[in-house]
Every structure is written in C-alpha cells, then in structure tokens.
Design a protein around this motif. Sequence first.
Motif, short mmCIF file in Angstrom:
data_model
loop_
_atom_site.label_atom_id
_atom_site.label_comp_id
_atom_site.label_asym_id
_atom_site.label_seq_id
_atom_site.Cartn_x
_atom_site.Cartn_y
_atom_site.Cartn_z
N PRO A 139 24.65 -71.76 34.00
CA PRO A 139 24.14 -70.72 33.12
C PRO A 139 24.64 -69.33 33.51
O PRO A 139 24.96 -68.53 32.66
CB PRO A 139 22.62 -70.82 33.27
N TRP A 140 24.69 -69.07 34.80
CA TRP A 140 25.17 -67.75 35.21
C TRP A 140 26.66 -67.59 34.89
O TRP A 140 27.11 -66.52 34.52
CB TRP A 140 24.92 -67.53 36.69
N ALA A 142 28.18 -68.97 32.38
CA ALA A 142 28.27 -68.71 30.95
C ALA A 142 27.91 -67.27 30.64
O ALA A 142 28.43 -66.67 29.70
CB ALA A 142 27.34 -69.66 30.20
N TYR A 143 27.02 -66.73 31.45
CA TYR A 143 26.64 -65.32 31.27
C TYR A 143 27.84 -64.42 31.56
O TYR A 143 28.09 -63.45 30.84
CB TYR A 143 25.49 -65.00 32.22
N LEU A 189 21.84 -60.57 37.48
CA LEU A 189 21.07 -61.81 37.62
C LEU A 189 20.87 -62.22 39.07
O LEU A 189 20.07 -63.10 39.37
CB LEU A 189 21.75 -62.92 36.83
N ILE A 223 18.95 -64.74 26.93
CA ILE A 223 20.06 -64.35 27.81
C ILE A 223 21.24 -65.26 27.51
O ILE A 223 21.09 -66.49 27.51
CB ILE A 223 19.65 -64.50 29.29
N PRO A 224 22.42 -64.69 27.22
CA PRO A 224 23.58 -65.55 26.92
C PRO A 224 23.80 -66.59 28.01
O PRO A 224 23.81 -66.27 29.20
CB PRO A 224 24.74 -64.55 26.87
N GLY A 225 23.95 -67.83 27.59
CA GLY A 225 24.25 -68.89 28.55
C GLY A 225 23.04 -69.47 29.23
O GLY A 225 23.17 -70.35 30.08
N PHE A 226 21.83 -69.02 28.88
CA PHE A 226 20.63 -69.50 29.53
C PHE A 226 19.65 -69.94 28.45
O PHE A 226 19.69 -69.47 27.32
CB PHE A 226 20.03 -68.38 30.38
N GLY A 227 18.78 -70.86 28.78
CA GLY A 227 17.78 -71.32 27.81
C GLY A 227 18.14 -72.69 27.26
O GLY A 227 19.28 -73.16 27.36
N ARG A 236 20.97 -72.85 24.48
CA ARG A 236 21.94 -71.81 24.80
C ARG A 236 23.22 -71.94 23.99
O ARG A 236 23.95 -70.97 23.82
CB ARG A 236 22.25 -71.79 26.30
N VAL A 255 24.06 -78.28 36.57
CA VAL A 255 23.77 -76.84 36.54
C VAL A 255 22.99 -76.48 37.79
O VAL A 255 21.79 -76.74 37.88
CB VAL A 255 22.97 -76.47 35.28
N LEU A 289 22.46 -73.44 40.93
CA LEU A 289 22.77 -72.12 41.47
C LEU A 289 22.69 -72.22 42.99
O LEU A 289 21.60 -72.24 43.56
CB LEU A 289 21.78 -71.09 40.94
#
Lengths: 184, 418
Positions: A25-26, A28-29, B93, B132-136, B139, B201, B203
């Motif tokens: 997701p980050w 893609a951000y 972020l 938020i772009p790319g999140f959710g 997305r 996905v 982090l």
Amino acid sequence: MFGKLSILRFVSIFVIYILLVGHAPWGAYQAYRQQHLLIMSTREDAPTYPFSKILVKIINQELPEASARAARARTFKRVQSLFSTGQMPLVLLSKKNAKALIKGKGPFKKYGSANAQILYIFGDLVLLVQPDFPNRHAWLITNAIVQAVDKLPGAISPLKVKKITTIHPGTLMVLNGENIPDLK
Amino acid sequence: MLKKILYILVFTILPSVFASADTTDSTWMTKVELKKTGTHCIDDKNCFNRYHPKIPPAAKADPGDMIIFHTRDALDAEFRLDSTADDLSTFDLGLVHPMTGPVYINGAKRGDALEVELIDIAPDEYGYTVIIPGFGFLRDVFPEPYIVNWRLTRIGAVSDGMPGITVPYEAFPGSIGVLPGEPEIQKWKAREADLATAGGVVLTPSPGGALPAKICGENGKYKDDCLRTIPPRENGGNMDVQQQQIGTKIIFPCFIDGCGLFAGDIHYAQGDGEVSGTAIEMGSVLTVRVKILPGKGTDMDMPVTLGNDQIIDMEPTRYYQTLGIPLKANGEIPPSHTYLDSEKLLNLANVSEDLTISARHALLQMIDYLVKEHGLTREQAYILCSVAVDLRVGQVVDVPNFIVSAVLNMNVFDKYRN
C-alpha cells in the motif's frame, strides 16, 4: 506539437513503476506521486496553495496527460524532504522562501540546502524544479504555461524567464523554440 | 463574647465547611496522566510510533489507577476543518501511528495477562475520514485522495462534506496494546518477511519518521527490529474492533515485565471493516484501569474482549443490508489476491469459499445503493461505508458461496431521526 507516441512515453515510466510497486500500500502511495504531476505548496507560505490550484487548472487544460494535482505540505520541513528526495520534483514558493530552500537558510536552516532550478516565475512566486527533472517533462510543462501565460496572474514574460541563469534546460529549450527533446 | 463567637461561626467557619462539601472536592481516584506536549509525536516524550521492548516507559501505574492517555490522531496529521484532498498527497506515512505510552504496570511480569477496562473517551472537536491512494479495501476502485472533515460532539459527527448525515458517537481505541518482547519481535519479523517474499502486503521495519528516534530512527540502535504499527498482532495494537467500547475489558498477554501498555488512534465511530482505510479519526482523552491476571498470558493466542450490553447498544434500529457472495468480474484479480499469483482467478466469475471477495461484492452493492437512492457521490458513499456500514459474515458453509453482508445503520440519515 507532440503526438500520441510522445504522450505515451510521458506516462509509460510511471505505469511501469506502478506495476513494480503495486503490491504494497505504501508503494502504491508513492506511485500516486509518480502518476500525477504534483505541484507542491505549503501552508507555511500562504499564497502558494491558491496559486498552485490556478496553475494546475491551466496545466490540465493545456496538457491533460499530465493529470496535474495540487499538493499542499503542512510544513517547510516536509517541503524540503519531498523536494530534495525527488518524491515531488516541483514546488511553488515565494521568492524569499525559494532562495532559502536553495541556500538552506531561514525556515530551511535546520534541514539543509536543496538543488533546484527555476521553471517559471509568477510575480512573487517561483516554480522550482529538481535539476534532474527530465528536459522533456520540463519542456512540456513550460510549453503549457507559455501557451496560457495570459491566464496566469503575475506570470512574467517568456523573454524575461529566458534571461534567468538558473532556469531548467528543458524550459530554455522551449523558450529558444527548440523541438521537444527525447526522454533520456 | 457569645455574640462574637456566633458571628464567627455563622460567617466564617460554616461557609468553609459547606464549601468543602461540594462533590468536586470529594475524590477517590489515583490518576496517572500522560499529557501531550508539542504539536506532533516527534515533539512529545510520551509518544512513539514503532514497537520495540526497549522503548522506555513514559509513566508507571499501579493496578486500579486511572490511567489517562491524551492521544493523537492516527496519521499524526495536521488536518483541520478546512483541509482538502490536496493535503493528502504530501503527508508522511512514516509517522503512522502515534501511540501514547508506554506505561509500566507495577507488579506485572512477562507471562501475566493484563485486563484493561475502558472507562471513558473524551473526543476532540475535530475528526477526519480519508481515502489514501493505494490503501483501503477498494484501493483499485478509489485511487484518488479524498477527505471528509467532521465536527464532533458526543451527540454525533456532522460534516459539510456529508450533508444530511449524523454519525452516532461510538468511540473506541483503534489501537491499544502492550509492547512485544524480544522473542516476539524476532518471530513476527521473520513470518512477515516470509510473507513479503511471497508478495504479500507487508510493511517491514522502516526507520523513516520512526519514534523514539534514538531506538527506532535512522540512527537508532534497534532500527531494523522496530515493528510497524499497521498490522494487529498478538500484542493487540491496531485491531480496529469497534465492539471494544467504553465499559468493555480487553485482556492482553504480557510479553515484557511491566507490560508496556499503550493506546492511540482513537476512532469516534467506525463500521466493521473500516473499508476506506480510516474511521472517524481523532485525538482524544482515553481513561483506562488495569488489573493483572498472574500467569494467564501464557495461555493466550491473542487479546480477548469481555463486554456486556455494549454490543447491543451499537446495533442499528433501522437498517439496509446488501448480500455478497464470491462473485467477481472476468479478467479481474482483486488487489487482496494478487500476491498469490492466482492467474486461475482471472477468468473465473465465481470464486470458491472466499469471504474477502464476498465482502467486496456486498460493499460494491452498498455503494451503488447509497449513490442511487441517497444521492451521495461514490467517494462519499465509500467514506460512509467506512464509518457506518458493518461487514458481517452470514455463513461459511454453503459452498462455494459464503456470504458476507453489508449492514447500513439507516439512522445516520437525519431524515429518519427526530
């Protein structure tokens, strides 16, 4: 002035980037920042945000492929971080703060200096660009601005911009009447 | 002389006796308060945004004390009532999530469990919900940033960006938990690294913006071992479970002596699913009270919640429900499934025993309903689903079509309420 092939090239590197980082997701951000032409401003330099919206509107009229968006940072610190790391290679600042960013002084003293060139000037506002921003992209944006220069309050004449020593090479190419360069 | 004594009694002594009889002066709580200092987490000695056992306690408390956490919003942002979507593409972020604490609970040992009773949540006056772009969850469907700014009271949340809607106050901690121990750090880091290698996905530890900087930052001693706060794990953390309301008790296994209790990311309200990636996010003042359950932590896989009628109080009295089964478009692989390299899914319209795709199906129908029947934009509908629509499992037996429903609390519409 530039055909479909040029436009495709303009966006192709972004599409490849998105495919590479699409999982996280980050990531893609980050890709969002690459997907759109983001004109950064900051709350701490009040006139920059309203003008960035005008500029975005004009760019999207003249160069819709850029998919420009305004992007307001909350602090000078964030501006320095996003600009100097190339995450957002375009920033609109008042002249005083633009100089401070380049020299790492004033509100940027704690965060260090940043390499920057000028893409265009609108009265007291300066559109700064990262020196490694591709000439082709700088050419396209400058061309969009020049085509609509009468609609941009305070925009100085292209002739005056041409005399500035620290303008981006892509900007100079447009003002010299040169053809759009290839993407290197 | 007697007259003088009476005068002193009536006008001097008695008033002071009655004044001290005010209920405000009668107290019994022992309070341990962790206040905010500065504008952001980085300015605040009581704030951190990564998990590691070496993060020093911000305070110590005894079981039974009222522990008062002054918490920051989930993004450590500087959003306000006039914020726009243009503010979303610049924020860092790396600052997610600012947590208040940790609090060392006197007498607690690794292997114990800690029962945390949620006593009160006082909301800030402002909250926000963002895409938020790319999140959710959707997305791929909603790639552009979006923000709804809310004005908050304990009666309801209202917004100029969501006219005709009032979201009821059902606050809970989006994140609350205890610090992991060193063995947990290594175990969780390894399993997440394996998942990242498989394309999941994840982090992984990232020192950019990490706090406390001395431990987790770019030059921090443990920067490669400081875990991100996004995924909930065995220590709790970012659980985002709305049933953890005021009055409930959450029990956590303790992984370090003192447990290292923390809280933050308080949600004013959230639907089950938090589909846009955010609830109504706010800062708050959270009060909890703890009890040590000696040795009970060794028997626990995950935190558990004990409650009474809180779960009933949250139920809508009027609702609209969509039903989802694992159907998808041909040629589509939802983002949640891309890491499995499941090219077999690409041309399947019907997927087997898949709650995620069922949930997606139910949610997309709900968004369509809100747009068609209530005149919301698609972004407003997605945001409303994030704060007031509950995704619920219907059944997991009727193969291949497991059902997830999406339940909208119709009372959010002002037109249905007095």
